[in-house]
Write an enzyme that holds these catalytic residues in place. Sequence first.
Site, mmCIF file in Angstrom:
data_model
loop_
_atom_site.group_PDB
_atom_site.id
_atom_site.type_symbol
_atom_site.label_atom_id
_atom_site.label_comp_id
_atom_site.label_asym_id
_atom_site.label_seq_id
_atom_site.Cartn_x
_atom_site.Cartn_y
_atom_site.Cartn_z
ATOM 1 C CB CYS A 85 1.428 -3.754 9.806
ATOM 2 S SG CYS A 85 1.408 -2.334 8.671
ATOM 3 C CG HIS A 90 3.635 0.597 6.771
ATOM 4 N ND1 HIS A 90 2.865 -0.216 5.980
ATOM 5 C CD2 HIS A 90 3.771 1.770 6.112
ATOM 6 C CE1 HIS A 90 2.544 0.444 4.860
ATOM 7 N NE2 HIS A 90 3.092 1.651 4.915
ATOM 8 C CD GLU A 104 3.120 4.856 3.380
ATOM 9 O OE1 GLU A 104 3.590 5.641 2.541
ATOM 10 O OE2 GLU A 104 3.214 3.615 3.280
ATOM 11 C CB SER A 112 -0.888 0.020 1.244
ATOM 12 O OG SER A 112 -0.082 0.098 2.410
#
Lengths: 269, 269
Positions: free
Chosen positions: A183, A185, A151, A10
């Site tokens: 995740c 991230h 992000e 993503s």
Amino acid sequence: MQQAIAILDSGVGGLTVVKEVMRQLPQEKIIYFGDTARTPYGPRSANEVRLFTKQIVDYLTQFQPKLLVIACNTATAAALDYIRSAVHIPVVGVIHPGARAAVKTTKISIVGVIGTEGTIKSEAYVHALKQLSPHIQVIQLACPSFVPLVEKGLFHTKETKLEIEKSLAPLHKEKMDCLILGCTHYPFLRNTISSVMGNEVSLISSADETAREISTVLYHHDKLATSNAIPIHQFFCSGDSKLFQQIAQEWLGEQIKVSPVVWQVPRII
Amino acid sequence: MQQAIAILDSGVGGLTVVKEVMRQLPQEKIIYFGDTARTPYGPRSANEVRLFTKQIVDYLTQFQPKLLVIACNTATAAALDYIRSAVHIPVVGVIHPGARAAVKTTKISIVGVIGTEGTIKSEAYVHALKQLSPHIQVIQLACPSFVPLVEKGLFHTKETKLEIEKSLAPLHKEKMDCLILGCTHYPFLRNTISSVMGNEVSLISSADETAREISTVLYHHDKLATSNAIPIHQFFCSGDSKLFQQIAQEWLGEQIKVSPVVWQVPRII
């Protein structure tokens, strides 16, 4: 031409998988796609995530990769089975490798999982863990604030640390000996998560474990790279390519070129 | 009837894989064959090991297993490719899983390997490690005295400790941050090996890692067990079934039944 491993996420989270593939399989060429224009996937419906994932897979298949990696837990939870049935190459998601590592690691059969709302709500880790070992106990916690922090490149700020402490507080009353960073991230925030959870909880990075699973699957398909030439990786993103490049270079520790991609598709289900 | 995982070894060493499969994949049924009459395989020629392995595979295929595990490093080094081409089910050896775990674990790209003479002489670990990561440095050491000690059930005696100290002495001058226990018998001696090597060297058990690789391969073939019924395992050995049963029950921590098998085959090649 050397066939590549295609990796999608993503946003920048899948770069944690990229870094581990570069370390564990340095001969493999990587083509990466980060859907930074539409991140985060966590709060979206499973249908929408499935659609977005399929669009990226269609984009990546033009490069004729030998293996496809859904390096996003939310997309793996929503779309892995769908994508596996839609393409003719092996597909590796990030949930089962982490689940397998947790089953191997835990001595008390109690495993914690943190992830996005989408991943936690799907119960994909619960299913994957119990498919392997039905008696295992799983404690889940959604941490929706983590992905936006990553992000934006805010890995080490004081606010990030406070947010992590606050988010993980519910886990302190639970007994567990390993915690899955569910995740891709989250490894960006690993040091802080580790200090909050303490030494007695082993952190399992779905990124590290996925790189190893890629190695296994390529080997069993006789597809490991045989060339000693240094591979030239390719990076694509749908949003701000400068911010993506900056985060990627800091994380990977090397210069990369990023090609922006503009989607010509409607944002519908 | 539930399809089993067939696991073979030169003797009791593969029981370390069995124990980990029972722990990591408690729903899977196991059929085990220990060739205790002809152990150790380490000093034998590759041709002879290949013949013995094929004989056992032929015996095990009567049970129509869904996956075959060569849970012996010596046999994996000598016969993995041959067996993979000879049968129509996935075959997992014990060398590549350990190599993959070592590549993931080492931070300094220097990996130690201990094994039988046959395994070390074959350089199978060197090839597997360098196939993944060509710049990795591998330090090998044959420990021929370890398997006979384990096959006699002598895990914790003073003599065993002295023998381990003497055998591993050449490794003290070497720099490494992980050591592959490149023989499935060695986890029986793990605590002593660990105390001799010190805390800074991570021990990698090819048994633990193989159980995890079995999980991966079954998953990607859609062959993980789906029944919640407790599986009833079967054990065969070609030698002294009482000694085998005694060692197996001590290691696995549960009662098992062992069926002796008498080979009607010539000991040639």
